[in-house]
Motif scaffolding. Structure first.
Motif, PDB file in Angstrom:
ATOM      1  N   GLU A  55       0.997  -1.226  23.673  1.00 45.54           N
ATOM      2  CA  GLU A  55       1.009  -1.264  22.222  1.00 45.54           C
ATOM      3  C   GLU A  55       2.025  -0.282  21.672  1.00 45.54           C
ATOM      4  O   GLU A  55       2.507   0.609  22.389  1.00 45.54           O
ATOM      5  CB  GLU A  55      -0.382  -0.923  21.671  1.00 45.54           C
ATOM      6  N   SER A  56       2.347  -0.454  20.393  1.00 42.75           N
ATOM      7  CA  SER A  56       3.314   0.419  19.725  1.00 42.75           C
ATOM      8  C   SER A  56       2.759   0.864  18.388  1.00 42.75           C
ATOM      9  O   SER A  56       1.990   0.139  17.747  1.00 42.75           O
ATOM     10  CB  SER A  56       4.634  -0.323  19.496  1.00 42.75           C
ATOM     11  N   ASN A  57       3.148   2.081  18.013  1.00 40.33           N
ATOM     12  CA  ASN A  57       2.717   2.634  16.729  1.00 40.33           C
ATOM     13  C   ASN A  57       3.900   2.824  15.797  1.00 40.33           C
ATOM     14  O   ASN A  57       4.985   3.217  16.220  1.00 40.33           O
ATOM     15  CB  ASN A  57       1.999   3.963  16.913  1.00 40.33           C
ATOM     16  N   LEU A  58       3.667   2.571  14.540  1.00 40.26           N
ATOM     17  CA  LEU A  58       4.678   2.758  13.523  1.00 40.26           C
ATOM     18  C   LEU A  58       4.037   3.523  12.372  1.00 40.26           C
ATOM     19  O   LEU A  58       3.042   3.081  11.794  1.00 40.26           O
ATOM     20  CB  LEU A  58       5.189   1.395  13.038  1.00 40.26           C
ATOM     21  N   VAL A  59       4.585   4.692  12.064  1.00 43.85           N
ATOM     22  CA  VAL A  59       4.086   5.523  10.970  1.00 43.85           C
ATOM     23  C   VAL A  59       5.150   5.555   9.893  1.00 43.85           C
ATOM     24  O   VAL A  59       6.325   5.837  10.167  1.00 43.85           O
ATOM     25  CB  VAL A  59       3.781   6.954  11.450  1.00 43.85           C
ATOM     26  N   ILE A  60       4.743   5.287   8.659  1.00 43.39           N
ATOM     27  CA  ILE A  60       5.719   5.182   7.578  1.00 43.39           C
ATOM     28  C   ILE A  60       5.061   5.522   6.252  1.00 43.39           C
ATOM     29  O   ILE A  60       3.829   5.484   6.119  1.00 43.39           O
ATOM     30  CB  ILE A  60       6.318   3.755   7.542  1.00 43.39           C
ATOM     31  N   SER A  61       5.855   5.868   5.274  1.00 38.95           N
ATOM     32  CA  SER A  61       5.335   6.159   3.942  1.00 38.95           C
ATOM     33  C   SER A  61       4.612   4.939   3.390  1.00 38.95           C
ATOM     34  O   SER A  61       5.045   3.796   3.597  1.00 38.95           O
ATOM     35  CB  SER A  61       6.466   6.563   3.003  1.00 38.95           C
ATOM     36  N   SER A  62       3.529   5.187   2.676  1.00 40.23           N
ATOM     37  CA  SER A  62       2.708   4.088   2.187  1.00 40.23           C
ATOM     38  C   SER A  62       3.448   3.183   1.208  1.00 40.23           C
ATOM     39  O   SER A  62       3.045   2.033   0.994  1.00 40.23           O
ATOM     40  CB  SER A  62       1.442   4.630   1.530  1.00 40.23           C
ATOM     41  N   SER A  63       4.533   3.667   0.641  1.00 41.42           N
ATOM     42  CA  SER A  63       5.326   2.834  -0.268  1.00 41.42           C
ATOM     43  C   SER A  63       5.929   1.633   0.450  1.00 41.42           C
ATOM     44  O   SER A  63       6.295   0.636  -0.178  1.00 41.42           O
ATOM     45  CB  SER A  63       6.442   3.665  -0.911  1.00 41.42           C
ATOM     46  N   GLU A  64       6.037   1.735   1.792  1.00 38.01           N
ATOM     47  CA  GLU A  64       6.611   0.649   2.588  1.00 38.01           C
ATOM     48  C   GLU A  64       5.538  -0.191   3.276  1.00 38.01           C
ATOM     49  O   GLU A  64       5.858  -1.034   4.126  1.00 38.01           O
ATOM     50  CB  GLU A  64       7.547   1.225   3.653  1.00 38.01           C
ATOM     51  N   LYS A  65       4.290   0.016   2.926  1.00 35.05           N
ATOM     52  CA  LYS A  65       3.175  -0.669   3.595  1.00 35.05           C
ATOM     53  C   LYS A  65       3.311  -2.187   3.548  1.00 35.05           C
ATOM     54  O   LYS A  65       3.233  -2.858   4.585  1.00 35.05           O
ATOM     55  CB  LYS A  65       1.849  -0.232   2.962  1.00 35.05           C
ATOM     56  N   GLN A  66       3.525  -2.726   2.368  1.00 34.93           N
ATOM     57  CA  GLN A  66       3.622  -4.180   2.240  1.00 34.93           C
ATOM     58  C   GLN A  66       4.871  -4.715   2.941  1.00 34.93           C
ATOM     59  O   GLN A  66       4.850  -5.810   3.513  1.00 34.93           O
ATOM     60  CB  GLN A  66       3.639  -4.590   0.767  1.00 34.93           C
ATOM     61  N   HIS A  67       5.922  -3.922   2.911  1.00 38.99           N
ATOM     62  CA  HIS A  67       7.165  -4.315   3.592  1.00 38.99           C
ATOM     63  C   HIS A  67       6.909  -4.486   5.091  1.00 38.99           C
ATOM     64  O   HIS A  67       7.376  -5.452   5.711  1.00 38.99           O
ATOM     65  CB  HIS A  67       8.231  -3.249   3.344  1.00 38.99           C
ATOM     66  N   ILE A  68       6.179  -3.555   5.683  1.00 34.68           N
ATOM     67  CA  ILE A  68       5.859  -3.630   7.107  1.00 34.68           C
ATOM     68  C   ILE A  68       4.983  -4.853   7.384  1.00 34.68           C
ATOM     69  O   ILE A  68       5.209  -5.602   8.347  1.00 34.68           O
ATOM     70  CB  ILE A  68       5.136  -2.353   7.577  1.00 34.68           C
ATOM     71  N   ILE A  69       3.980  -5.059   6.564  1.00 32.48           N
ATOM     72  CA  ILE A  69       3.088  -6.207   6.749  1.00 32.48           C
ATOM     73  C   ILE A  69       3.874  -7.516   6.705  1.00 32.48           C
ATOM     74  O   ILE A  69       3.642  -8.426   7.518  1.00 32.48           O
ATOM     75  CB  ILE A  69       1.979  -6.200   5.670  1.00 32.48           C
ATOM     76  N   ASP A  70       4.822  -7.599   5.793  1.00 29.45           N
ATOM     77  CA  ASP A  70       5.623  -8.830   5.659  1.00 29.45           C
ATOM     78  C   ASP A  70       6.539  -9.038   6.863  1.00 29.45           C
ATOM     79  O   ASP A  70       6.632 -10.149   7.395  1.00 29.45           O
ATOM     80  CB  ASP A  70       6.456  -8.769   4.380  1.00 29.45           C
TER      81      ASP A  70
END
Length: 224
Positions: A124-139
């Protein structure tokens, strides 16, 4: 042939908190000997008297290079800048043949000033990012298998000296402090000269204070 002393050492090296308490003489030897009696008897496959265990405990000495490391003392006393970043989200994805491609698309489009971390394990892999990019990651990762997602996280980053990889016990001291303070770590991100821990928002003040205590109390504990 394994001796009682061998058994005591084997037990203590796997339980550093116990080893440290023993080295500081804050444990009742008699009570600890009784606690270890059954374990050591099973290890040796014969009955063992508590008196013999007590003698082995009193003779045990933790590694001197760990207890008296001047380099370790110096590093803990002079930790570098400590940076706190809030409003983070941590994604966990199952590894796939397309995961890196999705990751590369994110790198092409995100703001370089935000917090971003990516680590890849075997499965598995983990990605940590600012919550402002949350929807961007989901998409962008919509076709990937998301194992978990945790938001409301903060990252505390500590600058380490360039010789930190040559200092035994450094990370042990950091993790020990968090454990003693009752702080759960959600994630750990480490580069050669920087160490970051992810904690939940409501524990960030306590975690920050715990790190500051490393420098203030560098002479306490293993260094007594």
């Amino acid at each position: 042939m394994k001796t009682i002393s061998d058994c005591v050492e084997e037990i203590l090296v796997t339980q550093p908190f116990l080893e440290e308490a023993l080295s500081r003489r804050i444990i009742n030897f008699s009570a600890l000997a009784e606690e270890l009696q059954d374990t050591i008897s099973n290890m040796l496959r014969k009955p063992v008297k508590t008196g013999a265990i007590m003698m082995a405990l009193r003779r045990y000495h933790p590694p001197k290079d760990l207890r008296h490391s001047n380099n370790l003392k110096s590093v803990l006393k002079n930790l570098g800048d400590i940076t706190v970043r809030s409003n983070l989200v941590d994604f966990t994805f199952k590894n796939s043949s397309t995961l890196i491609l999705s990751h590369s698309k994110i790198l092409e489009s995100i703001n370089t000033t935000i917090f971003y971390g990516f680590s890849r394990g075997v499965h598995e892999s983990n990605l940590v990012i600012s919550s402002s990019e949350k929807q961007h990651i989901i998409d962008e990762f919509v076709k990937e298998t998301m194992i978990g997602m945790q938001d409301n996280l903060c990252a505390i980053s500590i600058a380490l000296p360039t010789n930190n990889t040559q200092i035994p016990g450094l990370y042990y001291q950091i993790f020990k402090r968090f454990a003693w303070e009752g702080i759960s770590l959600h994630e750990v991100i480490s580069t050669t000269n920087e160490f970051s821990v992810l904690v939940e928002d409501h524990t960030v003040d306590k975690a920050f204070s715990a790190i500051k205590k490393l420098g203030n109390n560098y002479g306490v504990g293993l260094f007594d």
